[in-house]
Design an enzyme around this catalytic site. Structure first.
Site, mmCIF file in Angstrom:
data_model
loop_
_atom_site.group_PDB
_atom_site.id
_atom_site.type_symbol
_atom_site.label_atom_id
_atom_site.label_comp_id
_atom_site.label_asym_id
_atom_site.label_seq_id
_atom_site.Cartn_x
_atom_site.Cartn_y
_atom_site.Cartn_z
ATOM 1 N N GLY A 9 36.015 45.610 46.119
ATOM 2 C CA GLY A 9 37.337 45.007 45.370
ATOM 3 C C GLY A 9 38.272 46.042 45.328
ATOM 4 C CB ILE A 11 38.614 48.999 40.464
ATOM 5 C CG1 ILE A 11 39.497 48.424 39.696
ATOM 6 C CG2 ILE A 11 38.406 50.495 39.914
ATOM 7 C CD1 ILE A 11 39.244 48.053 38.203
ATOM 8 C CG ASN A 31 29.080 38.091 45.967
ATOM 9 O OD1 ASN A 31 30.378 38.598 45.687
ATOM 10 N ND2 ASN A 31 28.719 37.267 44.894
ATOM 11 C CG ASP A 57 25.265 37.274 44.124
ATOM 12 O OD1 ASP A 57 24.733 37.881 42.892
ATOM 13 O OD2 ASP A 57 25.960 36.582 44.351
ATOM 14 C CB SER A 123 37.779 45.363 30.016
ATOM 15 O OG SER A 123 38.903 44.905 29.960
ATOM 16 C CE1 TYR A 147 36.225 40.225 33.192
ATOM 17 C CE2 TYR A 147 37.621 40.920 31.673
ATOM 18 C CZ TYR A 147 37.082 41.081 32.494
ATOM 19 O OH TYR A 147 36.987 42.545 33.121
ATOM 20 C CE LYS A 151 33.959 43.319 32.653
ATOM 21 N NZ LYS A 151 33.167 44.119 33.830
ATOM 22 C CG ASN A 178 46.617 46.317 31.345
ATOM 23 O OD1 ASN A 178 46.055 46.677 30.392
ATOM 24 N ND2 ASN A 178 47.162 45.110 31.638
ATOM 25 C CG ASN A 198 45.943 40.411 36.062
ATOM 26 O OD1 ASN A 198 45.140 40.536 36.827
ATOM 27 N ND2 ASN A 198 45.905 40.546 34.670
ATOM 28 N NE ARG A 291 48.878 36.056 29.744
ATOM 29 C CZ ARG A 291 48.587 36.805 30.923
ATOM 30 N NH1 ARG A 291 48.654 36.356 32.092
ATOM 31 N NH2 ARG A 291 48.295 38.016 30.549
#
Ligand code: NAD
Ligand code: WQD
Length: 336
Positions: A9, A11, A31, A57, A123, A147, A151, A178, A198, A291
């Site tokens: 991914g 990061i 995965n 996974d 996060s 989400y 975390k 961020n 984002n 938002r």
């Protein structure tokens, strides 16, 4: 050897470069739910050889048992998670299963294999609506969406695991602010599927002409220009934070919790202007309603990470924009 879950991914892939540069052997488990296999070949062009990778996974106990049995894993960097806030509201069970159950399965496999060193991707979302800025690690924690709850729950699971076997585990909970930017080669970067949620990838796609205009979510926040203020951190600086955390854990048992941010507040409009400068393109925008769930300001006090890890960020917003533009205009365009 370090096991890097979610290493294909955004990061994770940049962290694999930092690991390679630090001479730390590593193995990706991914995965490919939110990444492409082609990132491996592109990583190889940067580091000289594609990283070892197993497609699997983290919720699959059999795969994990095999990985720990067949490879000399000394520690784990655990990126694998789903991360889209809006999607987590619509599909909470998928998020709790993938993120929380996945982490529990991983921890069980680590315990069974006697591997107790873990660097975990947390996060700044765990600070919810911060009472003040800059944010320190001892601020109150809360969540405003599934989400964020995953975390917070995973942070709690890690604290409980550490408490149950005192002095046995070496765990770093890294609270990213961020993450943006891309590797300077332009070969890897953030590669969102569909419409970006984002700011940075959206701005980049507007500059590239792939989208007509940015919607700025509110300009009536109590901030200098009225738009939301965040702490954008270059993904390569963030990646180096993981190598620093591994170094810290080699010397210290127990539970470490640190912010990884720059400590520099940047507004939406400042980011738009910086991207226009870096790209030489206009970024048209219109101001729309706030938002739901957004906070006015969220930026780090990074002093603890500097003190404990000897780590600090090196790249400012200009560099973040320049690197994203190189990526957006090159490889990202061919992937789209
Ligand atoms: P990403 O989606 O680019 O990378 C996550 C990787 O994990 C992907 O390659 C995906 O395929 C893989 N993955 C997901 N579920 C998996 C599973 N069950 N088994 C194996 N692989 C799986 O996301 P990213 O931006 O690189 O984020 C990495 C971590 O950092 C995540 O835990 C995320 O929550 C956290 N984080 C990200 C941000 C951000 O803004 N990008 C901010 C704070 C924290
Ligand atoms: C930044 C600023 C928006 C898009 C999210 C997650 C968080 C973390 C990082 C993982 C805000 C504004 C955005 C757009 C805009 N992820 N904006 N127009 O919301 O700080 O954090 O990603 O842990 O959990 O919530 O980042 O990039 O979405 O927004 O005006 O099209 O840009 O309102 O002020 P955010 P973001």
């Amino acid at each position: 050897m370090i096991l890097v879950t979610g290493g294909a991914g955004f990061i994770g892939s940049h962290t694999c470069i930092a690991l390679a540069q630090a001479g730390i052997p590593h193995l990706i488990l991914d995965n490919f739910a939110n990444s492409r296999r082609s990132v491996l070949e592109r990583l190889g062009r940067i580091t000289g050889a594609p990283p070892l990778c197993i497609e699997g996974d983290v919720r699959d106990a059999d795969v994990l048992a095999r990985v720990f049995a067949q490879h000399p894993i000394a520690g784990v960097i655990h990126f694998a998670a789903l991360k889209a806030v809006g999607e987590s509201v619509r599909e909470p069970l998928r998020y709790y299963d993938n993120n929380v159950a996945g982490t529990v399965t991983l921890l069980r496999a680590m315990q069974a294999a006697g591997v107790r060193t873990l660097v975990f991707s947390s996060s700044a979302t765990v600070y919810g609506e911060p009472a003040s800025v800059p944010i320190r690690e001892d601020f109150p924690l809360s969540a405003t969406n599934p989400y964020g709850w995953t975390k917070l729950m995973m942070e709690q699971v890690l604290a409980d695991v550490d408490a149950a076997e005192p002095g046995q585990w070496r765990i770093a909970r890294l609270r990213y602010f961020n993450p943006v930017g891309a590797h300077e080669s332009g070969l890897i970067g953030e590669d969102p599927q569909g419409e970006p949620g984002n700011l940075m990838p959206y701005v980049a796609q507007v500059a590239a002409g792939r989208r007509a205009a940015l919607s700025v979510y509110g300009n009536d926040y109590p901030t200098p220009d009225g738009t939301g203020v965040r702490d954008y951190i270059h993904v390569c600086d963030l990646a180096e934070g993981h190598v620093a955390a591994l170094g810290y854990l080699r010397e210290h048992a127990g539970l470490l919790t640190v912010n990884l941010g720059t400590g520099q507040p940047v507004s939406v409009l400042e980011m738009v202007r910086a991207f226009e400068q870096a790209s030489g393109r206009a970024v048209p925008y219109q101001v729309v309603a706030r938002r739901p769930g957004d906070v006015a300001q969220c930026w780090a006090d990074p002093a603890l990470a500097e003190r404990l890890l000897g780590w600090r960020t090196r790249h400012g917003v200009e560099r973040m924009c320049a690197d994203v533009w190189r990526w957006q205009n090159g490889v990202a365009r061919t992937l789209a």
